[in-house]
Design an enzyme around this catalytic site. Structure first.
Site, PDB file in Angstrom:
ATOM      1  N   TYR A  16       0.874  -1.169   0.000  1.00  0.00           N
ATOM      2  CA  TYR A  16       0.000   0.000   0.000  1.00  0.00           C
ATOM      3  C   TYR A  16       0.914   1.223   0.000  1.00  0.00           C
ATOM      4  CZ  TYR A  16      -3.499   3.404   1.550  1.00  0.00           C
ATOM      5  OH  TYR A  16      -4.317   4.504   1.650  1.00  0.00           O
ATOM      6  N   ASP A  46      -2.204  -1.244  -4.056  1.00  0.00           N
ATOM      7  CA  ASP A  46      -2.540   0.127  -4.414  1.00  0.00           C
ATOM      8  C   ASP A  46      -1.232   0.909  -4.490  1.00  0.00           C
ATOM      9  OD1 ASP A  46      -3.349   2.741  -4.578  1.00  0.00           O
ATOM     10  OD2 ASP A  46      -4.638   2.699  -2.809  1.00  0.00           O
TER      11      ASP A  46
END
Length: 268
Positions: free
Chosen positions: A122, A161
């Protein structure tokens, strides 16, 4: 639009189904219909990775029969965090990459398996006015070096992400967003350097000219209904196993977060 593709699997190899999803708060997604557990069960993946769990140890009792659970929690409550659910028990797990400004934010779960490394990430957001751009770029450089070191040992599959739309094709409105967080020249160039270090963007390699393929939509302005989105969730693989990818998909029929899952099928 559903970007699923057909898979052609050689009979003498094992195809792995891998899924990644920024859930934007796991406790909230766990209560939605379908629930997070139902999404995982439907996906029937060998590995299911999530980002932005926003919880600490003991704050959720997640029952996923058949899966080993690997967690990395942020020190700050209700913030960041990653987790990986794998049918195979990892040989070892790495949770920090040596990036001091973000290593306490639970941003990486790197799992070693027999034939490859699986790394869930992330990436830090640069924030409004690019207030955290320096931290973000320092993270990118450290993460790039980390993956390169792993790839010298075994092939790498990394997902998550990445908080950047790499090219203009990867977001609905590139002009107005140029220079904003997630589409600044600095972030895009940093992502290019990651690919140049020996990694393949699997979705774009499979769908080089496909437009309108996004994985994140703002909650504002009916963005998802109008498909005014960004592709910021990726599966990257070491170049030496890129030819083993059999499909790369965006599962935009799955709701519950401002992101949708992305999926990779690869023979390893």
């Amino acid at each position: 639009m559903n970007c699923r593709t057909e898979s052609i699997v050689p009979t003498d190899t094992r195809e792995l189904r891998l899924v990644s999803w920024n859930v934007n708060g796991l406790r909230a997604v766990a209560k939605k219909d379908p629930s997070f557990v139902e999404v995982v069960e439907t996906a029937n993946a060998d590995v299911f990775a999530i980002q932005e769990t926003k919880l600490q140890e003991g704050q959720i009792d997640l029952v996923l029969p058949g899966y080993y659970q690997t967690w990395n929690y942020a020190e700050r409550r209700g913030y960041s965090g990653t987790a990986v659910f794998s049918r195979e028990e990892p040989l070892r797990v790495i949770r920090q990459i040596g990036a001091p400004a973000a290593d306490d934010e639970g941003r990486v779960c790197a799992l070693e398996f027999d034939t490859y490394w699986f790394v869930d990430v992330y990436t830090p957001n640069s924030q409004g006015e690019l207030a955290r751009l320096d931290t973000r770029l320092a993270w990118d450089a450290t993460y790039r070096a980390f993956l390169t070191e792993l790839a010298a040992d075994k092939p790498v599959v990394t997902c998550g992400d990445f908080n950047v739309a790499h090219q203009e094709i990867d977001l609905k409105n590139p002009g107005p967003n140029r220079g904003n967080a997630g589409f600044s020249d600095e972030e895009r160039e940093s992502f290019t350097r990651l690919l140049d270090a020996g990694f393949t963007d699997t979705f774009r390699a499979r769908h080089p000219g496909l437009t309108g393929a996004y994985s994140w939509w703002s909650y504002r302005f009916n963005a998802r209904k109008n498909n005014a989105g960004w592709r910021i969730d990726y599966f990257l693989v070491s170049n030496d196993i890129a030819s083993r990818v059999t499909s790369a998909s965006i599962l935009n029929e799955v709701y519950g977060s401002d992101h949708c899952p992305v999926e990779l099928a690869i023979t390893l």
